[in-house]
Design a protein around this motif. Structure first.
Motif, PDB file in Angstrom:
ATOM      1  N   ASN A 110      10.385  -8.347  -9.007  1.00  0.00           N
ATOM      2  CA  ASN A 110       9.608  -8.283  -7.777  1.00  0.00           C
ATOM      3  C   ASN A 110       8.849  -6.980  -7.642  1.00  0.00           C
ATOM      4  OD1 ASN A 110       9.667 -10.591  -5.925  1.00  0.00           O
ATOM      5  ND2 ASN A 110      11.843 -10.474  -6.361  1.00  0.00           N
ATOM      6  N   LEU A 111       9.445  -5.904  -8.160  1.00  0.00           N
ATOM      7  CA  LEU A 111       8.722  -4.622  -8.183  1.00  0.00           C
ATOM      8  C   LEU A 111       7.423  -4.774  -8.961  1.00  0.00           C
ATOM      9  CD1 LEU A 111      11.188  -1.698  -8.915  1.00  0.00           C
ATOM     10  CD2 LEU A 111       9.777  -2.042  -6.917  1.00  0.00           C
ATOM     11  N   ALA A 112       7.499  -5.512 -10.085  1.00  0.00           N
ATOM     12  CA  ALA A 112       6.312  -5.702 -10.911  1.00  0.00           C
ATOM     13  C   ALA A 112       5.247  -6.492 -10.161  1.00  0.00           C
ATOM     14  CB  ALA A 112       6.681  -6.411 -12.214  1.00  0.00           C
ATOM     15  N   GLY A 113       5.659  -7.245  -9.136  1.00  0.00           N
ATOM     16  CA  GLY A 113       4.697  -8.053  -8.404  1.00  0.00           C
ATOM     17  C   GLY A 113       4.118  -7.382  -7.169  1.00  0.00           C
ATOM     18  N   VAL A 114       4.615  -6.194  -6.836  1.00  0.00           N
ATOM     19  CA  VAL A 114       4.056  -5.488  -5.677  1.00  0.00           C
ATOM     20  C   VAL A 114       2.610  -5.106  -5.986  1.00  0.00           C
ATOM     21  CG1 VAL A 114       4.206  -3.396  -4.281  1.00  0.00           C
ATOM     22  CG2 VAL A 114       6.280  -4.596  -4.925  1.00  0.00           C
ATOM     23  N   PRO A 115       1.660  -5.455  -5.110  1.00  0.00           N
ATOM     24  CA  PRO A 115       0.256  -5.151  -5.391  1.00  0.00           C
ATOM     25  C   PRO A 115       0.049  -3.655  -5.611  1.00  0.00           C
ATOM     26  CG  PRO A 115       0.436  -6.549  -3.455  1.00  0.00           C
ATOM     27  CD  PRO A 115       1.818  -6.147  -3.828  1.00  0.00           C
ATOM     28  N   SER A 116      -0.806  -3.318  -6.569  1.00  0.00           N
ATOM     29  CA  SER A 116      -0.945  -1.914  -6.918  1.00  0.00           C
ATOM     30  C   SER A 116      -1.502  -1.087  -5.759  1.00  0.00           C
ATOM     31  CB  SER A 116      -1.810  -1.761  -8.165  1.00  0.00           C
ATOM     32  OG  SER A 116      -2.999  -2.481  -8.032  1.00  0.00           O
ATOM     33  N   ILE A 117      -2.266  -1.712  -4.866  1.00  0.00           N
ATOM     34  CA  ILE A 117      -2.804  -0.949  -3.742  1.00  0.00           C
ATOM     35  C   ILE A 117      -1.696  -0.593  -2.748  1.00  0.00           C
ATOM     36  CG2 ILE A 117      -3.456  -2.939  -2.328  1.00  0.00           C
ATOM     37  CD1 ILE A 117      -5.526   0.251  -2.685  1.00  0.00           C
ATOM     38  N   VAL A 118      -0.654  -1.432  -2.694  1.00  0.00           N
ATOM     39  CA  VAL A 118       0.484  -1.105  -1.822  1.00  0.00           C
ATOM     40  C   VAL A 118       1.203   0.131  -2.359  1.00  0.00           C
ATOM     41  CG1 VAL A 118       2.729  -1.909  -0.982  1.00  0.00           C
ATOM     42  CG2 VAL A 118       0.774  -3.439  -0.953  1.00  0.00           C
ATOM     43  N   TRP A 119       1.312   0.224  -3.688  1.00  0.00           N
ATOM     44  CA  TRP A 119       1.851   1.452  -4.281  1.00  0.00           C
ATOM     45  C   TRP A 119       0.995   2.649  -3.881  1.00  0.00           C
ATOM     46  CZ3 TRP A 119       6.549   1.256  -5.711  1.00  0.00           C
ATOM     47  CH2 TRP A 119       7.073   0.131  -6.360  1.00  0.00           C
ATOM     48  N   GLY A 120      -0.317   2.436  -3.920  1.00  0.00           N
ATOM     49  CA  GLY A 120      -1.217   3.518  -3.524  1.00  0.00           C
ATOM     50  C   GLY A 120      -0.954   3.952  -2.094  1.00  0.00           C
ATOM     51  N   LEU A 121      -0.759   2.975  -1.232  1.00  0.00           N
ATOM     52  CA  LEU A 121      -0.502   3.253   0.189  1.00  0.00           C
ATOM     53  C   LEU A 121       0.796   4.050   0.352  1.00  0.00           C
ATOM     54  CD1 LEU A 121      -1.563   2.544   3.057  1.00  0.00           C
ATOM     55  CD2 LEU A 121      -0.029   0.588   3.014  1.00  0.00           C
ATOM     56  N   VAL A 122       1.849   3.604  -0.351  1.00  0.00           N
ATOM     57  CA  VAL A 122       3.118   4.318  -0.293  1.00  0.00           C
ATOM     58  C   VAL A 122       2.960   5.725  -0.873  1.00  0.00           C
ATOM     59  CG1 VAL A 122       5.474   4.359  -1.164  1.00  0.00           C
ATOM     60  CG2 VAL A 122       4.493   2.233  -0.335  1.00  0.00           C
ATOM     61  N   GLY A 123       2.183   5.807  -1.956  1.00  0.00           N
ATOM     62  CA  GLY A 123       1.930   7.118  -2.556  1.00  0.00           C
ATOM     63  C   GLY A 123       1.265   8.064  -1.571  1.00  0.00           C
ATOM     64  N   VAL A 124       0.287   7.565  -0.829  1.00  0.00           N
ATOM     65  CA  VAL A 124      -0.397   8.395   0.168  1.00  0.00           C
ATOM     66  C   VAL A 124       0.598   8.873   1.223  1.00  0.00           C
ATOM     67  CG1 VAL A 124      -2.042   8.384   2.069  1.00  0.00           C
ATOM     68  CG2 VAL A 124      -2.645   7.333  -0.075  1.00  0.00           C
ATOM     69  N   GLY A 125       1.319   7.913   1.803  1.00  0.00           N
ATOM     70  CA  GLY A 125       2.208   8.266   2.900  1.00  0.00           C
ATOM     71  C   GLY A 125       3.343   9.164   2.455  1.00  0.00           C
ATOM     72  N   LEU A 126       3.999   8.774   1.356  1.00  0.00           N
ATOM     73  CA  LEU A 126       5.207   9.479   0.938  1.00  0.00           C
ATOM     74  C   LEU A 126       4.880  10.761   0.175  1.00  0.00           C
ATOM     75  CD1 LEU A 126       8.334   9.229   0.779  1.00  0.00           C
ATOM     76  CD2 LEU A 126       7.991   8.275  -1.494  1.00  0.00           C
ATOM     77  N   LEU A 127       4.084  10.640  -0.884  1.00  0.00           N
ATOM     78  CA  LEU A 127       3.881  11.782  -1.775  1.00  0.00           C
ATOM     79  C   LEU A 127       2.822  12.734  -1.240  1.00  0.00           C
ATOM     80  CD1 LEU A 127       3.868   9.796  -5.126  1.00  0.00           C
ATOM     81  CD2 LEU A 127       5.770  11.015  -4.101  1.00  0.00           C
ATOM     82  N   VAL A 128       1.662  12.181  -0.892  1.00  0.00           N
ATOM     83  CA  VAL A 128       0.544  13.051  -0.526  1.00  0.00           C
ATOM     84  C   VAL A 128       0.818  13.779   0.786  1.00  0.00           C
ATOM     85  CG1 VAL A 128      -1.907  13.126   0.053  1.00  0.00           C
ATOM     86  CG2 VAL A 128      -1.108  11.656  -1.789  1.00  0.00           C
ATOM     87  N   TYR A 129       1.272  13.039   1.813  1.00  0.00           N
ATOM     88  CA  TYR A 129       1.438  13.672   3.127  1.00  0.00           C
ATOM     89  C   TYR A 129       2.875  14.087   3.411  1.00  0.00           C
ATOM     90  CZ  TYR A 129      -3.312  12.231   3.819  1.00  0.00           C
ATOM     91  OH  TYR A 129      -4.656  12.071   3.674  1.00  0.00           O
TER      92      TYR A 129
END
Lengths: 285, 303
Positions: A110-129
């Protein structure tokens, strides 16, 4: 219509479908090759993107996107590969085939099926900010590692499961511990299979755009000198070139960068195919 | 005596080492679960400020997506319809073509043809989505302009067609596995009863492999729903609420890619985008779960 001609009719329809798929590939690759090959030059590989007289970043070469993509791949190699390979080894060799490990693999799939843009969103919220990485090479690389992790796990799983159980039984019967079995038998025998999976996953990382789009790329980024710098990347550069208003200058650059990106991916895939073939000759169960 | 003692010591050390390695491997395996939990919790946590202050019904059914400005409106229906239209039209093309190609590949083609066709499918799967997007934006859109004469160069049909191409390799690889796992004796029994190869295919093999085929379709639709770059480059990204396939649309994924960089951290628009991400996550997660379940049941039936 009799039964035989009915069969011939349907089989020809299926043949047509397959032919269509081949034609699609040839057309897409053909367009990129024909339109991109004219732009290939020494300058393309040795210069950074530069603004033209109108201020659009369509002049110069694609050095910094190429280097940026390689750096992102390196981060994925450092983070996702060990976690993915060892995680999969644990799940297969130590977890066995019970309800928990089946559920665990379901999570990985299921991790493999998470849309890549959702990863981007999580990356922004969690890592960037939240973790304050800023729009950076590090944030983009870690986000990309999230995307690649399940792919490496699945590839490793398949490679390990191809080893017959008799090998494990023989090793354990000779008094080896679990880790000794993994270290001296499982990993060596599946190494080329795992390596093939790693290479293919890295080639996927090279082409992923959405996760890095939000987390660390910038239009005018130079080659990063630290992990906290923003980065250029080939797929992002291609995307930018299709969004620029100065189309007559941008489109040839987009095709050239696309050709280079495909070249990188084809090289990686060729490496994987060669590895796979050697592996097939080396071990036959 | 000394030797015996050191041996004992050695065994003790080995036990610690063994335990340490097991722990390390377990930690690596835990990463996958933790990451998934983290994604879900993080999307949920960052959506909460939005969901608590806004009507969820309004969010799901509102027809205006204007997260920025003085009078923001957070209706994701136009985005949802964008995703839906693009995915459905892509599926209408990809399902028959993909199935046809799968059947040809696994049942009809000679080994030589198969050796060409399989790498073709693999390469199609390996081409990055940004390349598909490039092709759609620069080439396919021109063809659509000539044939359908839409009002905008970039439109939902353009996105749907390129998505169809991207769905095919996933469908073929999953469905082919399903066809291959149908037991040989079923096929042989059908042929022995005098059925032609087509009749065997239609009445025996495809029905037997049906769950796997359904899973292939669901998985490829999940991919289409989650696809971002090809869609953002092909569909034109207008937020209008329309069912016209020749109009410009902005699917959910494209909305995230376009609007997140604009949003100020901590603003309502920022949180609303996490709510969009949560919706997207739930849709794709549900699709994948259903496909996984169907596949697992299917594999059990033939093992």
């Amino acid at each position: 219509m009799n039964r035989r001609s009915k069969e011939a009719l349907f089989f020809n329809i299926f043949r047509g479908c397959a032919l269509f798929v081949v034609i699609v590939l040839v057309v897409i690759l053909g367009y990129i090759l024909i339109n991109g090959v004219g732009k290939l030059s020494i300058d393309l590989f040795t210069q950074n993107p530069a603004p033209n007289s109108h201020g659009a970043m369509v002049a110069g070469g694609i050095l910094s996107p190429i280097v940026g993509t390689l750096m992102l791949m390196a981060i994925v190699l450092i983070i996702a590969v060990p976690a993915g390979v060892f995680g999969a080894v644990f799940l297969v060799e130590y977890g066995g085939n019970n309800r928990i490990s089946r559920a665990w693999w379901m999570i990985v799939n299921n991790l493999a099926g998470v849309p890549s843009i959702v990863w981007g969103l999580v990356g922004v919220g969690l890592l960037v900010y939240y973790l304050n990485f800023g729009l950076s090479l590090l944030a983009a690389g870690v986000t990309l590692s999230f995307v690649i992790l399940p792919l490496i796990m699945v590839a490793t799983k398949e490679a390990i499961e191809a080893i017959p159980p008799s090998i494990r039984e023989a090793s354990v019967a000779l008094g080896a511990t679990k880790w000794q079995t993994v270290r001296h038998h499982i990993l060596p025998y599946s190494a080329s299979g795992i390596l093939t999976g790693i290479i293919l996953s890295l080639s996927r990382a090279a082409g992923e755009t959405a996760p890095i789009l939000l987390t660390g790329v910038a239009v005018n980024a130079a080659i990063p000198s630290s992990l906290s710098d923003s980065v250029q990347a080939l797929p992002y550069y291609i995307y930018l070139m299709t969004q620029t208003s100065d189309r007559s200058a941008a489109i040839p650059m987009a095709y050239a960068a696309a050709l280079v990106l495909i070249g990188v991916i084809v090289l990686l895939n060729l490496g994987a195919i060669i590895l796979r073939n050697r592996y097939r000759q080396k071990y036959r169960w | 005596m000394v030797a015996l003692k050191s041996k004992k010591n050695n065994r003790y050390m080995r036990k610690i080492f063994e335990g340490g390695m097991t722990g390390l491997l377990l930690a690596c395996a835990l990463v996958s679960v933790l990451v998934l939990l983290m994604v879900f919790m993080f999307l949920l946590g960052n959506s909460l400020p939005f969901l608590q202050n806004n009507d969820i019904w309004q969010f799901l059914t509102g027809t205006h997506w204007l997260p920025f400005g003085d009078f923001p409106s957070y209706g994701i229906l136009p985005l949802f319809v964008g995703t839906l239209m693009v995915t459905l039209v892509a599926s209408l093309i990809a399902i028959p073509v993909g199935l046809g190609a799968t059947i040809y590949l696994s049942e009809i083609a000679s080994p030589q043809v198969r050796n060409v066709l399989k790498p073709v499918i693999e390469i199609l799967a390996g081409i990055p989505s940004v390349i598909y997007g490039l092709f759609a934006a620069l080439v396919l859109s021109d063809w659509i302009m000539v044939i359908f004469e839409p009002n905008t160069r970039l439109n939902a049909l353009n996105g749907a067609l390129i998505l169809a191409v991207m769905m095919i390799p996933i469908m073929v690889s999953v469905a082919e596995e399903a066809l291959n796992s149908v037991p040989r004796n079923l096929r042989e029994a059908s042929l022995a009863l005098g059925a032609t190869r087509w009749e065997t295919l239609k009445m025996t093999i495809v029905p037997a492999a049906l769950p796997g085929i359904v899973a292939a379709i669901i998985l490829s639709m999940g991919r289409a729903v989650g696809e971002t770059m090809a869609v953002i480059m092909a569909t034109g990204n207008s937020t209008q609420f329309t069912f016209n396939i020749l109009a410009s649309m902005r699917p959910l994924t494209a909305a995230l890619a376009i609007d997140v960089p604009e949003a100020t951290v901590g603003s309502m628009a920022y949180y609303s985008l996490f709510a969009v991400g949560l919706v997207l996550f739930i849709i794709t997660f549900a699709l994948n779960l259903v496909a996984e379940y169907v596949l697992a049941r299917f594999k059990e039936a033939y093992h």
